[in-house]
Design an enzyme around this catalytic site. Structure first.
Site, PDB file in Angstrom:
ATOM      1  N   HIS A  74     -15.255   4.014  -5.397  1.00 62.83           N
ATOM      2  CA  HIS A  74     -15.748   3.077  -5.949  1.00 62.83           C
ATOM      3  C   HIS A  74     -16.927   3.081  -6.276  1.00 62.83           C
ATOM      4  O   HIS A  74     -17.147   2.341  -6.856  1.00 62.83           O
ATOM      5  CB  HIS A  74     -15.778   2.126  -4.375  1.00 62.83           C
ATOM      6  CG  HIS A  74     -15.423   1.700  -3.460  1.00 62.83           C
ATOM      7  ND1 HIS A  74     -14.593   0.930  -3.116  1.00 62.83           N
ATOM      8  CD2 HIS A  74     -14.398   2.550  -2.797  1.00 62.83           C
ATOM      9  CE1 HIS A  74     -13.310   0.919  -2.164  1.00 62.83           C
ATOM     10  NE2 HIS A  74     -13.390   1.567  -1.809  1.00 62.83           N
ATOM     11  N   HIS A 126     -17.447   0.527   7.954  1.00 65.31           N
ATOM     12  CA  HIS A 126     -16.177   1.631   7.435  1.00 65.31           C
ATOM     13  C   HIS A 126     -17.393   2.844   7.133  1.00 65.31           C
ATOM     14  O   HIS A 126     -17.028   4.177   6.477  1.00 65.31           O
ATOM     15  CB  HIS A 126     -15.853   0.920   6.000  1.00 65.31           C
ATOM     16  CG  HIS A 126     -14.984   1.902   5.044  1.00 65.31           C
ATOM     17  ND1 HIS A 126     -13.728   2.304   5.148  1.00 65.31           N
ATOM     18  CD2 HIS A 126     -15.589   2.259   3.662  1.00 65.31           C
ATOM     19  CE1 HIS A 126     -13.535   3.115   4.019  1.00 65.31           C
ATOM     20  NE2 HIS A 126     -14.403   2.958   3.261  1.00 65.31           N
ATOM     21  N   ASP A 145     -14.096  -2.003   1.126  1.00 69.12           N
ATOM     22  CA  ASP A 145     -13.477  -1.766   2.044  1.00 69.12           C
ATOM     23  C   ASP A 145     -13.971  -1.920   3.348  1.00 69.12           C
ATOM     24  O   ASP A 145     -13.489  -1.734   4.648  1.00 69.12           O
ATOM     25  CB  ASP A 145     -13.903  -0.641   2.264  1.00 69.12           C
ATOM     26  CG  ASP A 145     -12.536   0.635   0.817  1.00 69.12           C
ATOM     27  OD1 ASP A 145     -12.451   0.141   0.255  1.00 69.12           O
ATOM     28  OD2 ASP A 145     -12.903   2.273   1.177  1.00 69.12           O
ATOM     29  N   HIS A 183      -8.249  -2.466  -2.067  1.00 67.76           N
ATOM     30  CA  HIS A 183      -6.866  -1.661  -2.152  1.00 67.76           C
ATOM     31  C   HIS A 183      -5.407  -2.613  -1.602  1.00 67.76           C
ATOM     32  O   HIS A 183      -5.943  -3.571  -1.347  1.00 67.76           O
ATOM     33  CB  HIS A 183      -6.981  -0.965  -1.066  1.00 67.76           C
ATOM     34  CG  HIS A 183      -8.693   0.249  -1.258  1.00 67.76           C
ATOM     35  ND1 HIS A 183      -7.817   1.578  -1.768  1.00 67.76           N
ATOM     36  CD2 HIS A 183      -9.212   0.501  -0.613  1.00 67.76           C
ATOM     37  CE1 HIS A 183      -8.717   2.437  -1.651  1.00 67.76           C
ATOM     38  NE2 HIS A 183      -9.533   1.667  -1.397  1.00 67.76           N
TER      39      HIS A 183
HETATM   40 ZN   LIG Z   1     -14.061   3.756   1.376  1.00 68.32          ZN
END
Ligand SMILES: [Zn+2]
Length: 255
Positions: A74, A126, A145, A183
């Site tokens: 990222h 996360h 995420d 993603h």
């Molecule tokens: Zn991540």
């Protein structure tokens, strides 16, 4: 309606132009352009080259990077894009892990592109300092995420109670909020979702749609809060315990 037509329809809610840049194996980097101010932001640049090329191709100059968390997929493009003149904003709680960070953000802070405002929501789980960017007037969420299409992020630095709290907050956003996650995980998530909620017809229907999209090489992102409320077993979890069970089951799932 094809996915690109669907995407165009969704982004009609805002005059921002939001472009998907595929990067690494399954990352999506989002280029956000405001035609009024001519400003361009990149969200979570995993790598610099495709982002710089994507902006140049459109005649855009990137002035800001917004990071949701410190992971290399990222932030890997930060240094190179920053060297071209961009300012880096991201979670202050991860400042030591994002050495390129210029502006540290916490809950309730906001960042702007032109006159468009993105509010910062802290979503630990996360990573310990993960944040998401919500643009209420544009009906847009950059969820990094934390929330995926039909899934949620793995709990590397936090726990299920935290992620359950995140899911509750995100589920309360308006139905028409367009969710740009980082993603292309939807097919694997959908295969697990039908196991988690075999009685949910919307989930089964969406699995078939996603299978067709991926077979045709099409992206399945962005999604919407409405679609996630109908089919995402993590957003639909009714307790932290249930989210914990589902997260553990998904981690072990080989669909
Ligand atoms: Zn991540």
């Amino acid at each position: 309606m094809g996915i690109d037509a669907e995407h165009r329809r969704l982004v009609m809610a805002t005059d921002l132009e939001i472009v998907r840049i595929p990067a690494l194996s399954d990352n999506y980097v989002w280029l956000v352009h405001d035609p009024v101010s001519d400003e361009t932001v990149v969200v979570d640049p995993s790598e610099a080259a495709p982002v710089i090329a994507g902006a140049a191709q459109r005649g855009w100059t990137i002035s800001q990077i917004w990071n949701t968390h410190w992971h290399g997929d990222h932030t890997g493009g930060n240094a190179e894009i920053k060297a071209l003149g961009a300012t880096v904003s991201g979670p202050v709680a991860e400042a030591d892990r994002i050495p390129t960070l210029d502006i540290g953000l916490r809950e309730g802070d906001s960042v702007r592109i032109g006159s468009h405002v993105a509010s910062v929501i802290e979503t630990p789980g996360h990573t310990a300092g993960h944040i998401v960017f919500h643009m209420p007037d544009d009906s847009v969420l950059f969820s990094g995420d934390t929330l995926f299409s039909m899934g949620c992020g793995r709990l590397f630095e936090g726990n299920a109670t935290q992620m359950y709290g995140n899911m509750q907050r995100i589920a309360a956003l308006p139905d028409d909020t367009v969710v740009y996650c980082a993603h292309e995980y939807t097919l694997a998530n959908a295969r697990y979702a039908v196991v988690a909620e075999p009685e949910n017809r919307a989930t089964g229907d969406r699995l078939r749609t996603v299978e067709a999209q991926r077979a045709a090489g099409e992206p399945t992102v962005p999604t919407t809060i409405a679609a996630e409320r109908a089919t995402n077993p993590f957003l639909r979890a009714t307790s932290a315990e249930q989210l914990a069970e589902r997260r553990a089951a998904k981690d072990a799932f080989r669909g």
